[in-house]
Write an enzyme that holds these catalytic residues in place. Structure first.
Site, PDB file in Angstrom:
ATOM      1  N   GLU A 252      -2.426 118.254  73.721  1.00 32.14           N
ATOM      2  CA  GLU A 252      -2.183 118.299  75.168  1.00 32.14           C
ATOM      3  C   GLU A 252      -2.132 119.730  75.699  1.00 32.14           C
ATOM      4  O   GLU A 252      -1.389 120.045  76.619  1.00 32.14           O
ATOM      5  CB  GLU A 252      -0.914 117.530  75.523  1.00 32.14           C
ATOM      6  CG  GLU A 252      -1.013 116.079  75.132  1.00 32.14           C
ATOM      7  CD  GLU A 252       0.177 115.255  75.570  1.00 32.14           C
ATOM      8  OE1 GLU A 252       1.001 115.758  76.347  1.00 32.14           O
ATOM      9  OE2 GLU A 252       0.270 114.103  75.123  1.00 32.14           O
TER      10      GLU A 252
ATOM     11  N   GLU B  69      -2.017 109.330  69.403  1.00 33.08           N
ATOM     12  CA  GLU B  69      -0.617 108.978  69.683  1.00 33.08           C
ATOM     13  C   GLU B  69      -0.579 107.740  70.557  1.00 33.08           C
ATOM     14  O   GLU B  69      -1.228 107.699  71.601  1.00 33.08           O
ATOM     15  CB  GLU B  69       0.112 110.081  70.470  1.00 33.08           C
ATOM     16  CG  GLU B  69       0.551 111.267  69.710  1.00 33.08           C
ATOM     17  CD  GLU B  69       1.335 112.199  70.628  1.00 33.08           C
ATOM     18  OE1 GLU B  69       1.590 111.826  71.776  1.00 33.08           O
ATOM     19  OE2 GLU B  69       1.671 113.294  70.179  1.00 33.08           O
TER      20      GLU B  69
END
Length: 559
Positions: free
Chosen positions: A398, A494
């Protein structure tokens, strides 16, 4: 001079669009529902992805609570210029009056002249989950850009009703708003609803309106002191939740950010790890040299931290990894090299016949090749070099969404990491992972060109329209969109569901809800996802949705 837009970078701050310390609220909401021959509300028969919309610079306000006319735009800052012979530019104090704001959308501050500006702190308390039109900023090159809108994948002819972040002009004032759009999908296929086309003559930073959800909590825009060197600069001061720790780089995802530095733990007398009575099992390798698991399970995330944030011992790691193997997983995803992760987790994985997904963690702005934290991780991997265990190297978690890297910086770092690890024998796959909105709001073609597989982090809980039972269809829809972006097979690094916290619309956490969500994900795409996480991360702050510590799901898998 043409007005510019600047997003204030607050020390220890977190994007207002993410309240989740690990993964916070996505500005992008995605939905893919079940078959329905009649009209739906962004649920039946479609996968809806709320993407960013780039337009002219805007002043952001929440939707009005009454039928009265919207509040006027905030007045220009009250500017006090103090004369001084020491400072090369005037020192200016700007005071902002919030026009009845009830949610922590970024505060626009206008800086008409060069100088040093001080913006006071502001606090807002949100008492219930609220969805509004928020904003972020993005830089686009010269040219014509068609961005944003809602991308919907439908499996049959249907009518879709969806909220869309857009802009409207009233008396010359451009305002970002959320509008409900009805769209008829005549045949199965992919449709983009309500995109905006903008033309810019040069590289320009513009405001991007996005659908944003805020969980209950206290949000603060800290005091900011910034020096402006141009005229007519707009500074956006984002809010952060007072419950979110400053240094962690996660917000929504559920990727474990490295815990804050802590003193070394007290010496622990541990029993030596048992020596296997028979040769260690051979790590499972996916057939055909690809990724993915056996049946409907592939990988679990793992970080070797105790509840107090200290590192687990080699024996504790061995116990954890043995249980993960017992649950039926074939791979582990690790995020970094700290806490003796490589030697301890590597040894435990080898003893249990598990594969590894290794990572380079970027935890602060500036993913330069020479960054000491990044360089140390690369050096540790080169020294360890047990490549027979490794299927994939993930460079950055991210990093785009958190603005730690630009697209070009991240591309360069992936190439650099390939060269460094390749020099000591690694020939496996490389990728980077982020939330879908981070890939859709940027031109990521250079990244797609240097990665081997496309990956993303997808957490259904942060889509306020997704129930636990719809979690698997949600993740499956995100993977489908990601494959179209890069033209490569996509995997999820994830996904999961919290067992505690506050409801985010229809997405409510809980023990039974977590079991239902994980069963749904496992059924739809279990062999293509990495579940987050093995145990609760009690070393984290709870976050504004009070869910940050509660993603542990090992018990769902019987361990």
């Amino acid at each position: 001079m043409k007005a510019a837009v600047v997003a204030a970078l607050l020390a220890g701050g977190v994007s207002a669009h993410r309240a989740h310390n690990h993964r916070a609220h996505q500005a992008l909401f995605e939905k893919r529902g079940l078959h329905n021959e009649t009209a739906g509300t962004c649920a039946p028969t479609c996968t809806t992805i709320y993407t960013t919309i780039t337009g002219a610079e805007t002043w952001i306000q929440p939707p009005p609570k009454t039928t009265s006319a919207p509040a006027p735009p905030p007045p220009p800052p009250v500017v006090e210029v103090s004369s001084t012979t020491e400072a090369p530019v005037p020192v200016i104090t700007a005071t902002t009056t919030l026009p009845g704001e009830v949610v922590p959308t970024p505060i626009p501050q206008t800086c008409p002249t060069p100088g040093t500006y001080t913006f006071p702190a502001t606090t807002i308390v949100v008492t219930e989950t609220t969805t509004v039109c928020g904003a972020t900023t993005t830089e686009v090159p010269a040219g014509t850009h068609t961005l944003g809108g809602v991308t919907t994948v439908v499996e049959t002819a249907t009518t879709v009703v969806c909220p869309v972040a857009t802009t409207e002009v009233n008396n010359g004032v451009v305002t970002s708003v959320i509008k409900t759009t009805t769209f008829v999908c005549p045949t199965p296929g992919t449709y983009t609803i309500g995109p905006i086309t903008t033309v810019v003559p040069s590289v320009t930073t513009v405001v991007v309106p996005v659908v944003t959800t805020f969980c209950p909590g206290t949000y603060t825009a800290p005091a900011v002191v910034t020096t402006i060197t141009e005229t007519n600069v707009v500074v956006y001061c984002p809010f952060t939740s007072s419950e979110i720790p400053a240094p962690t780089p996660q917000a929504i995802a559920t990727s474990p950010a490295a815990p804050p530095p802590a003193a070394p733990p007290a010496p622990v007398k541990e029993k030596p790890s048992p020596v296997p009575a028979k040769p260690s099992p051979q790590p499972h390798k996916p057939s055909g040299g690809g990724l993915g698991g056996n049946g409907n399970l592939w990988a679990m995330t793992y970080t070797p931290f105790r509840a107090d944030g200290h590192c687990k011992s080699a024996g504790e790691v061995m116990e954890d990894v043995t249980l993960i193997k017992k649950a039926g997983f074939v791979s582990l995803r690790i995020y970094s090299t700290d806490c003796d992760t490589l030697p301890n987790v590597g040894a435990a994985a080898r003893a249990n016949g598990l594969r590894l997904i290794i990572g380079i963690f970027i935890g602060a702005p500036g993913c330069d090749n020479g960054d000491p934290t990044v360089a140390a991780q690369i050096a540790a991997l080169k020294a360890w070099k047990q490549w027979d265990l490794v299927d994939l190297c993930v460079v950055g978690n991210e990093a785009l969404f958190n603005n730690f890297c630009t697209v070009q910086q991240l591309t360069n770092l992936i190439v650099h990491t390939k060269q460094e690890l390749g020099s000591v024998g690694y020939t496996g796959k490389f990728t980077t992972t982020d939330v879908l909105s981070a890939f859709e709001s940027r031109d990521v073609s250079s990244i797609c060109n240097v990665i081997d597989v496309a990956t993303l982090n997808a957490h259904p809980y942060f889509n306020y329209q997704t129930t636990p039972g719809q979690a698997g269809v949600f993740v499956k829809g995100q993977l489908s969109v990601m494959e179209k972006i890069c033209g490569k097979k996509a995997y999820c690094m994830e996904t999961g569901w919290p067992k505690a916290g506050v409801c985010n619309g229809a997405a409510c956490p809980g023990v039974s809800q977590q079991r239902e969500a994980i069963a749904s994900i496992k059924k739809e795409v279990g062999n293509e996802v990495v579940f987050f996480s093995f145990r609760n991360d009690n070393w984290k702050e709870p976050g504004s949705c009070n869910c940050e510590r509660s993603w542990g799901c090992g018990d769902v898998f019987g361990v």
